[in-house]
Motif scaffolding. Structure first.
Motif, PDB file in Angstrom:
ATOM      1  N   CYS A 272     -17.935   6.417   4.573  1.00 27.82           N
ATOM      2  CA  CYS A 272     -17.365   6.830   3.281  1.00 27.82           C
ATOM      3  C   CYS A 272     -17.427   8.349   3.138  1.00 27.82           C
ATOM      4  O   CYS A 272     -18.209   9.026   3.824  1.00 27.82           O
ATOM      5  CB  CYS A 272     -18.115   6.166   2.129  1.00 27.82           C
ATOM      6  N   VAL A 273     -16.626   8.873   2.219  1.00 24.70           N
ATOM      7  CA  VAL A 273     -16.628  10.300   1.894  1.00 24.70           C
ATOM      8  C   VAL A 273     -16.941  10.441   0.409  1.00 24.70           C
ATOM      9  O   VAL A 273     -16.287   9.826  -0.437  1.00 24.70           O
ATOM     10  CB  VAL A 273     -15.274  10.955   2.215  1.00 24.70           C
ATOM     11  N   PHE A 274     -17.961  11.273   0.088  1.00 21.30           N
ATOM     12  CA  PHE A 274     -18.380  11.462  -1.299  1.00 21.30           C
ATOM     13  C   PHE A 274     -18.243  12.926  -1.688  1.00 21.30           C
ATOM     14  O   PHE A 274     -18.814  13.808  -1.053  1.00 21.30           O
ATOM     15  CB  PHE A 274     -19.826  11.007  -1.486  1.00 21.30           C
ATOM     16  N   ASP A 275     -17.485  13.159  -2.725  1.00 17.19           N
ATOM     17  CA  ASP A 275     -17.300  14.500  -3.272  1.00 17.19           C
ATOM     18  C   ASP A 275     -17.395  14.344  -4.779  1.00 17.19           C
ATOM     19  O   ASP A 275     -16.418  14.039  -5.454  1.00 17.19           O
ATOM     20  CB  ASP A 275     -15.931  15.050  -2.846  1.00 17.19           C
ATOM     21  N   GLN A 276     -18.605  14.498  -5.320  1.00 22.43           N
ATOM     22  CA  GLN A 276     -18.813  14.156  -6.722  1.00 22.43           C
ATOM     23  C   GLN A 276     -19.740  15.145  -7.422  1.00 22.43           C
ATOM     24  O   GLN A 276     -20.384  15.975  -6.794  1.00 22.43           O
ATOM     25  CB  GLN A 276     -19.338  12.726  -6.870  1.00 22.43           C
ATOM     26  N   GLY A 277     -19.827  14.999  -8.740  1.00 30.32           N
ATOM     27  CA  GLY A 277     -20.580  15.931  -9.558  1.00 30.32           C
ATOM     28  C   GLY A 277     -22.035  15.576  -9.736  1.00 30.32           C
ATOM     29  O   GLY A 277     -22.756  16.272 -10.458  1.00 30.32           O
ATOM     30  N   ASP A 278     -22.498  14.495  -9.120  1.00 24.66           N
ATOM     31  CA  ASP A 278     -23.911  14.112  -9.226  1.00 24.66           C
ATOM     32  C   ASP A 278     -24.362  13.604  -7.855  1.00 24.66           C
ATOM     33  O   ASP A 278     -23.862  14.067  -6.846  1.00 24.66           O
ATOM     34  CB  ASP A 278     -24.096  13.077 -10.341  1.00 24.66           C
ATOM     35  N   ASP A 279     -25.274  12.651  -7.808  1.00 21.10           N
ATOM     36  CA  ASP A 279     -25.815  12.198  -6.527  1.00 21.10           C
ATOM     37  C   ASP A 279     -24.768  11.419  -5.728  1.00 21.10           C
ATOM     38  O   ASP A 279     -23.983  10.650  -6.292  1.00 21.10           O
ATOM     39  CB  ASP A 279     -27.031  11.305  -6.763  1.00 21.10           C
ATOM     40  N   ALA A 280     -24.790  11.579  -4.408  1.00 24.72           N
ATOM     41  CA  ALA A 280     -23.875  10.801  -3.564  1.00 24.72           C
ATOM     42  C   ALA A 280     -24.256   9.323  -3.622  1.00 24.72           C
ATOM     43  O   ALA A 280     -23.457   8.466  -4.003  1.00 24.72           O
ATOM     44  CB  ALA A 280     -23.903  11.323  -2.134  1.00 24.72           C
ATOM     45  N   ILE A 281     -25.496   9.007  -3.228  1.00 17.79           N
ATOM     46  CA  ILE A 281     -26.033   7.647  -3.333  1.00 17.79           C
ATOM     47  C   ILE A 281     -27.285   7.725  -4.190  1.00 17.79           C
ATOM     48  O   ILE A 281     -28.205   8.488  -3.891  1.00 17.79           O
ATOM     49  CB  ILE A 281     -26.415   7.055  -1.958  1.00 17.79           C
ATOM     50  N   ALA A 282     -27.342   6.931  -5.254  1.00 18.26           N
ATOM     51  CA  ALA A 282     -28.516   6.914  -6.130  1.00 18.26           C
ATOM     52  C   ALA A 282     -28.989   5.464  -6.256  1.00 18.26           C
ATOM     53  O   ALA A 282     -28.370   4.659  -6.956  1.00 18.26           O
ATOM     54  CB  ALA A 282     -28.181   7.496  -7.503  1.00 18.26           C
ATOM     55  N   VAL A 283     -30.068   5.133  -5.561  1.00 17.57           N
ATOM     56  CA  VAL A 283     -30.590   3.769  -5.606  1.00 17.57           C
ATOM     57  C   VAL A 283     -31.496   3.634  -6.819  1.00 17.57           C
ATOM     58  O   VAL A 283     -32.415   4.437  -7.014  1.00 17.57           O
ATOM     59  CB  VAL A 283     -31.358   3.426  -4.316  1.00 17.57           C
TER      60      VAL A 283
END
Length: 455
Positions: A272-283
């Motif tokens: 996957c590709v993550f381009d976001q304003g917070d955490d990429a993966i947040a468990v």
């Protein structure tokens, strides 16, 4: 000559057999993945031989939100009644309101198809059983919502896109919103039934998640692009057997985590590709009394071969972790040179959470400059909640068995900052070949840590 009664019986048998054939169960495959903590088996729905239901055949009209929303609903219902199938979104832009999935449904977007979701909050009513930052409540429906579903998928080469004008106005947290936060916190702390936690009002402004899989299982997301989001982008909640692959996320609003697995189990996130304003993966695993009541840890989660273009943390654990988090493995993820991350791994909790964290593995990561450091563990992270509401019940979070291997960054403030509590130190941290070209302050900043190993 066949007796007429035998003929009627024969025809009835054929009809019942035909109905049974039409309503056959969607096929389910099982993938087996090996991780440092053991083997994980994940069930994946297979819609390759299922019937197709184009929304164009149900009255969808480009530019007509009412017609398209109704057509998607009708197509989902008919496919579900017939035992399952693909609901096809054809090429072009289709304006829609909320989408509620049902069991055995594959929402399939053709190449060039765009589902553009309204930003009118009224389109996401009536309220549904959902969450806000780890607390259960009734709030606006997520844009795509699955509740107690089995065998569901969102796939294809198309795009899910959120209109943002209203949600962007809701990014601010004015007094009305903060008062609603306090109200929900107190309702949950007092174990008020979820049905009585109605959080839709003129001033609460609790933004909905883009996609929430709630109490569902056997879930597939493949090849979809997601652009913008009111809140968390992909939120598996109390769900299991989740496969997210080849998904591209671009969302730079407030709280726009890429994927938030919460009290969910047996998950693979890959390519996957993550381009976001917070955490990429947040468990996550719920907050305080609510999570203690639900008593469901997040565990057996594997993240591999992903690319992170921007975000706060590469992998965050918490701070909503009251149900416990264990068996998390991230491997071979690429971090863009200018990603502006705060940490590669950040574990955060506070004195209200309880829960536990154990068996966290990360290996084979390369990064450029990091605003803070490679590993951060903090046990007093309360954000705006510190003075907003009191601590009703104090429960500390045991954290242990963290393994990082072959991690490199070019420029960091520190390699590790681990801030445990004197009455419950952090236990068993292992860093092997974890390095940085330059360190702006100290290599290791530690308080209350036992059995720290670095080589």
């Amino acid at each position: 000559m066949m007796n007429k009664y035998l003929l009627v019986g024969f025809l009835l048998t054929c009809f019942l057999f035909s109905c049974k054939q039409q309503k056959k169960e969607i096929a389910v495959q099982t993938s087996h993945i090996t991780a440092p903590f053991g083997k994980v088996s994940i069930k994946v729905p297979d819609f390759s031989n299922s019937e197709e239901y184009s929304i164009a055949d149900f009255g969808a009209i480009k530019g007509n939100q009412e017609a398209t929303t109704k057509a998607i609903k009708l197509a989902i219902e008919e496919a579900n009644q017939n035992g399952g199938g693909k609901v096809i979104i054809p090429k072009g832009e289709w304006l829609t309101g909320k989408i509620h999935l049902k069991s055995n449904i594959n929402l399939y977007l053709e190449k060039g198809a765009v589902l553009l979701f309204s930003d009118n909050p009224q389109d996401y009513l009536p309220p549904v059983h959902t969450t806000w930052e780890g607390l259960e409540c009734y709030n606006y429906s997520p844009l795509i919502y699955a509740y107690e579903c089995k065998n569901i998928a969102i796939t294809g080469q198309g795009e899910l896109k959120a209109k943002m004008d209203t949600w962007r106005d809701w990014f601010d947290r004015p007094p009305g919103h903060m008062n609603s936060l306090k109200r929900l916190y107190n309702l949950a702390a007092k174990d008020i039934p979820v049905e009585e936690r109605q959080m839709v009002s003129d001033s609460s402004d609790f933004r909905p998640q883009f996609i929430q899989f709630n109490r569902s299982e056997n879930i597939l997301m493949d090849s979809i692009t997601i652009t913008h989001s009111p809140f968390w982008v992909i939120h598996p909640y109390l769900s299991k057997n989740v496969t997210i692959k080849n998904v591209k996320v671009f969302a730079h609003g407030h709280n726009n985590d890429g994927v938030d697995p919460e009290m969910s189990q047996n998950i693979i996130i890959e390519d996957c590709v993550f381009d976001q304003g917070d955490d990429a993966i947040a468990v996550k695993s719920g907050r305080n009394q609510d999570a203690w009541r639900l008593n469901t840890p997040s565990k057996n989660i594997i993240i591999k071969n992903c690319k992170i273009i921007n975000g706060h943390q590469l992998l965050a654990i918490g701070s909503e972790l009251s149900g416990g988090i264990e068996n998390i493995y991230m491997s071979n993820c690429e971090v863009a040179e200018n990603a502006k991350l705060n940490h590669l791994l950040f574990i955060k909790t506070n004195e209200r959470r309880g829960g536990y964290v154990k068996n966290i593995y990360m290996d084979s990561i390369q990064a450029g400059k990091i605003n803070a450091g490679i590993l951060g563990i903090e046990t007093d992270v309360l954000y705006q909640w510190r003075d907003l509401v009191p601590t009703y019940e104090r429960k500390l979070t045991p954290i242990k068995d963290i393994y990082m291997n072959k991690i490199h960054a070019k420029n960091v403030e520190f390699v590790s900052r681990i801030l445990g509590q004197q009455e419950m130190p952090i236990e068993s941290i292992h860093l092997k070949e974890v390095t940085a070209d330059s360190i702006r302050t100290e290599k290791n900043i530690h308080e209350n840590v036992n059995n720290f190993n670095q080589n």
